[in-house]
Each structure stands twice: as C-alpha cells, then as structure tokens.
Write a protein that holds these residues in place. Sequence first.
Motif, PDB file in Angstrom:
ATOM      1  N   ARG A 180       2.730  19.369  13.216  1.00  0.00           N
ATOM      2  CA  ARG A 180       2.714  20.826  13.037  1.00  0.00           C
ATOM      3  C   ARG A 180       1.320  21.305  12.645  1.00  0.00           C
ATOM      4  O   ARG A 180       0.827  22.323  13.155  1.00  0.00           O
ATOM      5  N   GLU A 181       0.674  20.567  11.745  1.00  0.00           N
ATOM      6  CA  GLU A 181      -0.655  20.969  11.287  1.00  0.00           C
ATOM      7  C   GLU A 181      -1.681  20.898  12.413  1.00  0.00           C
ATOM      8  O   GLU A 181      -2.528  21.787  12.554  1.00  0.00           O
ATOM      9  N   ARG A 182      -1.638  19.855  13.223  1.00  0.00           N
ATOM     10  CA  ARG A 182      -2.644  19.739  14.286  1.00  0.00           C
ATOM     11  C   ARG A 182      -2.437  20.797  15.361  1.00  0.00           C
ATOM     12  O   ARG A 182      -3.409  21.295  15.948  1.00  0.00           O
ATOM     13  N   ARG A 183      -1.194  21.207  15.605  1.00  0.00           N
ATOM     14  CA  ARG A 183      -0.959  22.301  16.549  1.00  0.00           C
ATOM     15  C   ARG A 183      -1.482  23.619  15.977  1.00  0.00           C
ATOM     16  O   ARG A 183      -2.107  24.417  16.689  1.00  0.00           O
ATOM     17  N   ARG A 184      -1.235  23.839  14.691  1.00  0.00           N
ATOM     18  CA  ARG A 184      -1.693  25.082  14.059  1.00  0.00           C
ATOM     19  C   ARG A 184      -3.217  25.169  14.069  1.00  0.00           C
ATOM     20  O   ARG A 184      -3.781  26.244  14.309  1.00  0.00           O
ATOM     21  N   LEU A 185      -3.888  24.058  13.827  1.00  0.00           N
ATOM     22  CA  LEU A 185      -5.346  24.037  13.770  1.00  0.00           C
ATOM     23  C   LEU A 185      -5.996  23.781  15.132  1.00  0.00           C
ATOM     24  O   LEU A 185      -7.221  23.755  15.239  1.00  0.00           O
ATOM     25  N   LYS A 186      -5.164  23.585  16.162  1.00  0.00           N
ATOM     26  CA  LYS A 186      -5.633  23.336  17.526  1.00  0.00           C
ATOM     27  C   LYS A 186      -6.574  22.128  17.576  1.00  0.00           C
ATOM     28  O   LYS A 186      -7.705  22.193  18.070  1.00  0.00           O
ATOM     29  N   LEU A 187      -6.073  21.030  17.050  1.00  0.00           N
ATOM     30  CA  LEU A 187      -6.822  19.779  17.004  1.00  0.00           C
ATOM     31  C   LEU A 187      -6.216  18.772  17.971  1.00  0.00           C
ATOM     32  O   LEU A 187      -5.021  18.815  18.247  1.00  0.00           O
ATOM     33  N   PRO A 188      -7.022  17.861  18.491  1.00  0.00           N
ATOM     34  CA  PRO A 188      -8.462  17.696  18.239  1.00  0.00           C
ATOM     35  C   PRO A 188      -9.297  18.655  19.069  1.00  0.00           C
ATOM     36  O   PRO A 188      -8.864  19.107  20.128  1.00  0.00           O
ATOM     37  N   HIS A 248       0.857  -1.187   0.000  1.00  0.00           N
ATOM     38  CA  HIS A 248       0.000   0.000   0.000  1.00  0.00           C
ATOM     39  C   HIS A 248       0.889   1.231   0.000  1.00  0.00           C
ATOM     40  O   HIS A 248       2.025   1.198   0.477  1.00  0.00           O
ATOM     41  N   PRO A 249       0.402   2.342  -0.527  1.00  0.00           N
ATOM     42  CA  PRO A 249       1.221   3.550  -0.587  1.00  0.00           C
ATOM     43  C   PRO A 249       1.456   4.130   0.796  1.00  0.00           C
ATOM     44  O   PRO A 249       0.571   4.103   1.667  1.00  0.00           O
ATOM     45  N   ARG A 250       2.633   4.649   1.032  1.00  0.00           N
ATOM     46  CA  ARG A 250       2.937   5.359   2.266  1.00  0.00           C
ATOM     47  C   ARG A 250       2.430   6.793   2.173  1.00  0.00           C
ATOM     48  O   ARG A 250       2.270   7.339   1.093  1.00  0.00           O
ATOM     49  N   PRO A 251       2.150   7.451   3.305  1.00  0.00           N
ATOM     50  CA  PRO A 251       1.703   8.845   3.254  1.00  0.00           C
ATOM     51  C   PRO A 251       2.695   9.735   2.524  1.00  0.00           C
ATOM     52  O   PRO A 251       3.912   9.495   2.537  1.00  0.00           O
ATOM     53  N   ASP A 252       2.158  10.776   1.872  1.00  0.00           N
ATOM     54  CA  ASP A 252       3.014  11.697   1.115  1.00  0.00           C
ATOM     55  C   ASP A 252       3.853  12.575   2.020  1.00  0.00           C
ATOM     56  O   ASP A 252       4.846  13.144   1.569  1.00  0.00           O
ATOM     57  N   ALA A 253       3.447  12.754   3.233  1.00  0.00           N
ATOM     58  CA  ALA A 253       4.194  13.615   4.148  1.00  0.00           C
ATOM     59  C   ALA A 253       4.456  12.851   5.439  1.00  0.00           C
ATOM     60  O   ALA A 253       4.000  11.729   5.627  1.00  0.00           O
ATOM     61  N   ASP A 254       5.178  13.475   6.356  1.00  0.00           N
ATOM     62  CA  ASP A 254       5.668  12.714   7.498  1.00  0.00           C
ATOM     63  C   ASP A 254       4.924  13.058   8.782  1.00  0.00           C
ATOM     64  O   ASP A 254       4.047  13.935   8.843  1.00  0.00           O
ATOM     65  N   PHE A 255       5.283  12.322   9.814  1.00  0.00           N
ATOM     66  CA  PHE A 255       4.677  12.470  11.127  1.00  0.00           C
ATOM     67  C   PHE A 255       4.795  13.889  11.639  1.00  0.00           C
ATOM     68  O   PHE A 255       3.840  14.440  12.202  1.00  0.00           O
ATOM     69  N   TRP A 256       5.944  14.508  11.458  1.00  0.00           N
ATOM     70  CA  TRP A 256       6.163  15.837  12.021  1.00  0.00           C
ATOM     71  C   TRP A 256       5.331  16.887  11.301  1.00  0.00           C
ATOM     72  O   TRP A 256       4.893  17.860  11.914  1.00  0.00           O
ATOM     73  N   ASP A 274      -6.789  13.512  14.979  1.00  0.00           N
ATOM     74  CA  ASP A 274      -7.316  14.873  14.873  1.00  0.00           C
ATOM     75  C   ASP A 274      -8.819  14.993  15.081  1.00  0.00           C
ATOM     76  O   ASP A 274      -9.310  16.089  15.361  1.00  0.00           O
ATOM     77  N   GLU A 275      -9.583  13.914  14.887  1.00  0.00           N
ATOM     78  CA  GLU A 275     -11.029  14.053  15.096  1.00  0.00           C
ATOM     79  C   GLU A 275     -11.328  14.094  16.602  1.00  0.00           C
ATOM     80  O   GLU A 275     -10.586  13.541  17.412  1.00  0.00           O
ATOM     81  N   ALA A 276     -12.416  14.779  16.943  1.00  0.00           N
ATOM     82  CA  ALA A 276     -12.854  14.807  18.338  1.00  0.00           C
ATOM     83  C   ALA A 276     -13.219  13.395  18.796  1.00  0.00           C
ATOM     84  O   ALA A 276     -13.597  12.538  17.990  1.00  0.00           O
ATOM     85  N   LEU A 277     -13.119  13.147  20.081  1.00  0.00           N
ATOM     86  CA  LEU A 277     -13.374  11.805  20.607  1.00  0.00           C
ATOM     87  C   LEU A 277     -14.773  11.305  20.288  1.00  0.00           C
ATOM     88  O   LEU A 277     -14.989  10.094  20.159  1.00  0.00           O
TER      89      LEU A 277
END
Length: 363
Positions: free
Chosen positions: A36-44, A24-32, A299-302
């Motif tokens: 960074r994105e979840r901190r910027r968007l204040k998720l979850p 299966h394909p690996r994600p296009d971007a990495d864990f870090w 990232d989704e709410a519980l």
Amino acid sequence: MKNPDYNPAKPHHTPDGFRNRYPHPRPDADFWQWQRERRRLKLPKPPTQDLSCIAPNLGAIHQPPALPQLTWIGHETLLLQIDGLNVLTDPVFSKRASPLPFAGPRRHQPPGLSLKQLPHIDLVLISHNHYDHLDRASVRALMRQPGGAPMFFVPLGIDRWFARNVRGTRLAGDNSNVRAFDWDDEARFGPFTAHFCAVQHWSARGLYDRNRTLWGSWALLHPHLRFWFSGDLGYSQDTRDIGARFGHFDVAAIAVGAYEPRWFMKAQHIDPAEAVQVMQDIGARQAVGIHWGTFELTDEALDQPITDLAHALKAANVPAERFLLFKHGETRVWDAAASRLVTDVTDVPKEKARPRDDSLAAQ
C-alpha cells in the motif's frame, strides 16, 4: 507437511522445514502494508542511469584465458570460468521473475549473455528457491544443453523440486546430476571444493511452503581462486562465522540491491553499507555487487545501489576499486598479483590452465 530431511540433532531443522541459525526480529508490519505504501508513494522511481547491457566478449567467454574469469549476466546470475570449467550461479534468463508469464517483476534489460551464447556449463550453484533465483525454464534449458546436463548443487529440498519439475533429473547413484546440501556440507567437483554456508534468509514459492526448503551461500575453493557467492541475505552473525571458518576469499559476489524500505527488508536483504561490512566480515580481497539493476523488486530505483554503494565505501574508508559493480554482460579476469579483477586481458595467455574434462558434468 513433514520435512523429509528433518534431523533433530541440527538446530536449524524443524519438523516442517528450516529456520535461521540466529534469531532475528520480524518486521513490525506486513507485506500488504508495504504494498500500500509503495503504491501511494509511486515507488520505485525509474532509474536515471543507463543500465543496458554491453556487448559480451564472446571470444573471451568461449576461449577463456588462463586466469579465472567472471561475467555478470544479470541479477544473481554469474558465469565463473576457471581451469577449463564453467560455473553458473542462480540462472535466471526469463523475462519475468514470477510464477506467471504475464505478471510479476519484469527484466529491465535482457540477460548480458543469452542461453544460446553460454559455453557448456559444468556446474550450477543454486542459493534458494525464490523466483528471481530458481527459474524453471532456465534450469530446464540447462538440463537439455548440448553435450550433457551440468551438475546442479542445490539446498536441501530443492532436489525434490527438480525431480517434480525438470525432466532429466537424476538424484541417486553414480550418474546423479542434482545434489542436495545442508549447511556446512561440502563436496568435490573436479579441482573445486564447494561448501554450502548459512546466511539469514528464507524460502517459498507459494503461499503455504514458507521455509520448506533450505537457503544459503556458496564458498567455491580452487587452487587459483577462493570465491564466495552470497545468494540473498540479511545481515547476521553468519557472515562473521564464514570469515572465521575460511579466513579470506579472493572474490566475493555480494548482494547490494532490493533493500528498501528498511523496516521491511532489513531482516532479509542487506543494503550497500551492510554489503561492505559483509565484504570485511568474510575477508574478501575483491567484491562484485549482484542482486541489483535487473528486476524491480523493492522500493529503491534500480540504479540507487550505484550511489549508495559509493557512499558506503567512502564512509568505511574502503577503496572504490575493491567493490565493483559490473555492467550487464561485462567480463573481468582475476589478477592474483594485483588482487583485483581487471578488464585488460591483452597480456593474458589464451591457452587454458587445464584442458576441459567433459566427464566432470556426470559427477
């Protein structure tokens, strides 16, 4: 590090570990980038629905009815009671799913049953070694339970982790209490036949041990119940293979949480729509959602799986009662005549279908 279990005749084995059965394909971007994105968007975002535990039915748990009975303790920890035997899946009772006591995902609420409230556990099924599925404190406590240690069925490689980390582990001989399984292995345990099945996922407990131990799902077959425990999985041909092999299951516990963002999680965690497809792939008459509502992992709410699963069932034209989300601590019994899990047990006989045999814990 070499793989001590390496068998070159098995395509999912590698000299240093294991790999998925279907590429299966690996994600296009990495864990870090994800972090960074979840901190910027204040998720979850915090949940808006009440996810607290309900009071467990300890009377039913310690004197179960003749019908098979299932209790959701939280995340992927389930208590299956059938034929006088008690089976626990991926036991995690600690406050955090983490190697550190002061950091990492923290429980949103306590377990629906505490370790002290458990009946004597006969068999423990482990799906893989991630910290939200294999918790050292919990398995150590189970190994010390009054009346003797349960039997642990684990994926290849996790048996050696037990030997290093859990006092009382016995790996060899007639008195062994930890047994390692490769995909497609099976074993008898009392009235059960347990089968370890491939699903798409991965393993690691540190920075340098990725895929050194195996992962998978469990089919537990009993004359009165055919049960499947998904563990963690990304969607793949594996579940269609499981359906073709076993035909159907009465009850399937299927992961429905930890799926956002899809660009990063898709290969490793199914979303609710894919969970409904998995239910259909394996021919489950009834499904129960697990891997949600307990630890904030993605990232989704519980509580987002509640809404997303309802939409997925409607889109697939599947009745909502066929795929349930329990409350933490909730117990239901399997009504074979109605092919569903029910909460009303007032008419269910209280005597067990078979007297408990404590010698099974030593098998």
